[in-house]
Scaffold this motif. Structure first.
Motif, PDB file in Angstrom:
ATOM      1  N   UNK A  48       0.825  -1.208   0.000  1.00  0.00           N
ATOM      2  CA  UNK A  48       0.000   0.000   0.000  1.00  0.00           C
ATOM      3  C   UNK A  48       0.857   1.255   0.000  1.00  0.00           C
ATOM      4  N   UNK A  49       0.507   2.200  -0.870  1.00  0.00           N
ATOM      5  CA  UNK A  49       1.145   3.517  -0.796  1.00  0.00           C
ATOM      6  C   UNK A  49       0.499   4.291   0.345  1.00  0.00           C
ATOM      7  N   UNK A  54      -5.480  12.220  -5.645  1.00  0.00           N
ATOM      8  CA  UNK A  54      -5.325  11.467  -6.892  1.00  0.00           C
ATOM      9  C   UNK A  54      -3.940  10.845  -7.019  1.00  0.00           C
ATOM     10  N   UNK A  55      -3.819   9.868  -7.919  1.00  0.00           N
ATOM     11  CA  UNK A  55      -2.553   9.191  -8.199  1.00  0.00           C
ATOM     12  C   UNK A  55      -2.048   9.626  -9.577  1.00  0.00           C
ATOM     13  N   UNK A  56      -0.750   9.532  -9.816  1.00  0.00           N
ATOM     14  CA  UNK A  56      -0.216   9.897 -11.135  1.00  0.00           C
ATOM     15  C   UNK A  56      -0.799   9.053 -12.265  1.00  0.00           C
ATOM     16  N   UNK A  57      -1.194   7.807 -11.946  1.00  0.00           N
ATOM     17  CA  UNK A  57      -1.693   6.902 -12.982  1.00  0.00           C
ATOM     18  C   UNK A  57      -2.602   5.866 -12.332  1.00  0.00           C
ATOM     19  N   UNK A  58      -3.514   5.335 -13.114  1.00  0.00           N
ATOM     20  CA  UNK A  58      -4.420   4.286 -12.639  1.00  0.00           C
ATOM     21  C   UNK A  58      -3.628   3.113 -12.078  1.00  0.00           C
ATOM     22  N   UNK A  94      -0.914   0.906  -5.380  1.00  0.00           N
ATOM     23  CA  UNK A  94       0.039  -0.113  -4.929  1.00  0.00           C
ATOM     24  C   UNK A  94       1.438   0.248  -5.403  1.00  0.00           C
ATOM     25  N   UNK A  95       2.413   0.251  -4.499  1.00  0.00           N
ATOM     26  CA  UNK A  95       3.784   0.570  -4.886  1.00  0.00           C
ATOM     27  C   UNK A  95       4.351  -0.482  -5.842  1.00  0.00           C
ATOM     28  N   UNK A  96       3.939  -1.737  -5.664  1.00  0.00           N
ATOM     29  CA  UNK A  96       4.442  -2.776  -6.549  1.00  0.00           C
ATOM     30  C   UNK A  96       3.827  -2.649  -7.941  1.00  0.00           C
ATOM     31  N   UNK A  97       2.528  -2.382  -7.997  1.00  0.00           N
ATOM     32  CA  UNK A  97       1.881  -2.218  -9.294  1.00  0.00           C
ATOM     33  C   UNK A  97       2.459  -1.014 -10.025  1.00  0.00           C
ATOM     34  N   UNK A  98       2.796   0.013  -9.288  1.00  0.00           N
ATOM     35  CA  UNK A  98       3.433   1.192  -9.895  1.00  0.00           C
ATOM     36  C   UNK A  98       4.743   0.791 -10.575  1.00  0.00           C
ATOM     37  N   UNK A  99       5.574   0.025  -9.887  1.00  0.00           N
ATOM     38  CA  UNK A  99       6.833  -0.462 -10.461  1.00  0.00           C
ATOM     39  C   UNK A  99       6.574  -1.361 -11.663  1.00  0.00           C
ATOM     40  N   UNK A 100       5.624  -2.252 -11.505  1.00  0.00           N
ATOM     41  CA  UNK A 100       5.302  -3.254 -12.520  1.00  0.00           C
ATOM     42  C   UNK A 100       4.778  -2.623 -13.813  1.00  0.00           C
ATOM     43  N   UNK A 159      12.609   4.324  -6.476  1.00  0.00           N
ATOM     44  CA  UNK A 159      11.578   3.297  -6.623  1.00  0.00           C
ATOM     45  C   UNK A 159      12.196   1.900  -6.689  1.00  0.00           C
ATOM     46  N   UNK A 160      13.266   1.767  -7.461  1.00  0.00           N
ATOM     47  CA  UNK A 160      13.934   0.465  -7.567  1.00  0.00           C
ATOM     48  C   UNK A 160      14.504   0.037  -6.224  1.00  0.00           C
ATOM     49  N   UNK A 161      15.068   0.988  -5.506  1.00  0.00           N
ATOM     50  CA  UNK A 161      15.629   0.674  -4.191  1.00  0.00           C
ATOM     51  C   UNK A 161      14.540   0.264  -3.219  1.00  0.00           C
ATOM     52  N   UNK A 162      13.405   0.952  -3.282  1.00  0.00           N
ATOM     53  CA  UNK A 162      12.285   0.607  -2.393  1.00  0.00           C
ATOM     54  C   UNK A 162      11.799  -0.814  -2.658  1.00  0.00           C
ATOM     55  N   UNK A 163      11.579  -1.146  -3.936  1.00  0.00           N
ATOM     56  CA  UNK A 163      11.079  -2.478  -4.295  1.00  0.00           C
ATOM     57  C   UNK A 163      12.087  -3.551  -3.894  1.00  0.00           C
ATOM     58  N   UNK A 164      13.369  -3.316  -4.178  1.00  0.00           N
ATOM     59  CA  UNK A 164      14.402  -4.298  -3.833  1.00  0.00           C
ATOM     60  C   UNK A 164      14.474  -4.514  -2.327  1.00  0.00           C
ATOM     61  N   UNK A 165      14.506  -3.430  -1.575  1.00  0.00           N
ATOM     62  CA  UNK A 165      14.583  -3.543  -0.108  1.00  0.00           C
ATOM     63  C   UNK A 165      13.369  -4.277   0.454  1.00  0.00           C
TER      64      UNK A 165
END
Length: 379
Positions: free
Chosen positions: A106-107, A262-266, A270-276, A325-331
């Protein structure tokens, strides 16, 4: 292998990154033609649609009489589920239990938005937390499998948990924010394979997972498409398909009424969906889900095609914050950024490389369309 010339639809912005796309002699794609000839002719949001929705809601109210709540609403904090919650409570007078699945991604904006809707509407919230070690291991297994659809574990958990809760507590109605107004053009099957395919999920976990799935909720297409609706009487209702739903108007209402952000994009709640969706799919596979999202808005008259084409010239991710973002997902996954990047270089695979139930989905889709129960776009 046949190499096709690159082409973009002359009506929307879908292109040949969808390898199954077909164009007519005017250069209009089959997504647009399906919308015009099938979806639009069977989709009522005027008096007929609202009358049908009122009838459905009256049944829900009657069957929910004397209970603490008469239905559940799956809430992610995104625009669709947030507006649905407002409609159900304020416009239709239902007494929903808001149901949220916390898969660990969750963001903060999503958390805030859920709280604001719950408090502003005076509703109760039930949150189911997925075991993180099992979720983490399953997501890493999907990375290692080489497929595009690495968001499957998260979506599968959402579906399965909500259906299991409804079954356990004998809830007959599940309200979902899925809709035709912003989702009438669907992601091609090679971009996002069916998230509910338990056979594929288990096969990928068997090959690449290390943590037993003792508590992770698993559903199946036959269980929630046949057993639950036809033997248990549990129905999924999509209210936003019966009313005028204009995304920007809904967003403004939620912002003004509840302080919703609002979010930047639909799907970026989810932080993971954003990365994905903003990095993994376009950078590794060349799949830009904005084409699907913008095209849905174009054919429903909510977006100008030229505007969409200009936006598509911009990167799908924020270049200034990509490293973070990459660092967040990896961590979060307990790996290094180097390991995360190494998955980008693995041989590309598809759902076809693993056990799957595609034939069941195809058969079910044909049956649903023949009965007039499915009017959405092709997949």
């Amino acid at each position: 292998m046949t190499v096709h010339k690159y082409q973009v639809c002359s009506n929307c912005v879908m292109d040949t990154s969808d390898t199954m796309i077909v164009f007519d002699n005017q250069g209009v794609c089959d997504h647009c033609n399906t919308f015009k000839n099938v979806t639009l002719t069977n989709w009522n949001t005027g008096e007929l649609g609202q009358a049908e929705l009122t009838k459905i809601f009256e049944v829900i109210k009657k069957e929910g009489g004397g209970k603490d709540f008469d239905c559940i609403i799956g809430m992610s904090g995104g625009i669709d589920s947030s507006y649905l919650t407002y409609i159900a409570k304020e416009k239709m007078g239902l007494r929903p239990l808001v149901f949220h699945v916390d898969a660990g991604w969750n963001s903060q904006i999503a958390v805030n938005n859920i709280e604001r809707l719950i408090d502003g509407l005076g509703l109760d919230l039930f949150t189911e937390v997925i075991d993180w070690q099992e979720m983490r291991d399953l997501q890493l297994a999907f990375f290692k499998s080489g497929v595009p659809h690495i968001d499957t574990p998260q979506d599968h958990a959402f579906f399965a948990t909500m259906y299991k809760f409804a079954t356990k507590h004998r809830i007959k109605y599940i309200l979902t924010g899925a809709n035709l107004s912003t989702e009438c053009i669907r992601n091609p099957i090679d971009w996002m394979y069916y998230q509910s395919d338990s056979r594929q999920l288990r096969d990928i976990h068997r090959r690449f997972g290390t943590v037993p799935l003792k508590t992770f909720p698993i559903t199946s297409i036959l269980w929630h498409k046949v057993w639950l609706p036809y033997f248990k009487g549990i129905k999924v209702v999509r209210p936003l398909n019966y009313v005028p739903y204009i995304k920007e108007d809904a967003k403004q209402l939620l912002m003004d009424r509840f302080g919703w952000q609002p979010y930047p994009q639909k799907h970026f709640e989810s932080r993971f969906t954003k990365f994905y969706e903003s990095y993994w799919l376009p950078q590794r596979f060349g799949f830009d889900v904005r084409r699907v999202q913008y095209s849905s808005l174009i054919v429903t008259g909510q977006m100008n095609r030229d505007e969409a084409l200009e936006l598509l010239k911009l990167p799908s991710y924020d270049e200034a914050t990509l490293g973070q973002e990459l660092e967040f997902v990896a961590n979060k996954l307990g790996i290094t950024v180097d390991e995360l990047n190494s998955y980008m270089e693995l041989p590309k695979k598809t759902y076809r490389n693993y056990k799957n139930q595609r034939q069941i989905y195809d058969f079910g889709a044909r049956v649903m369309r023949s009965l007039g129960l499915e009017i959405g776009g092709k997949r």
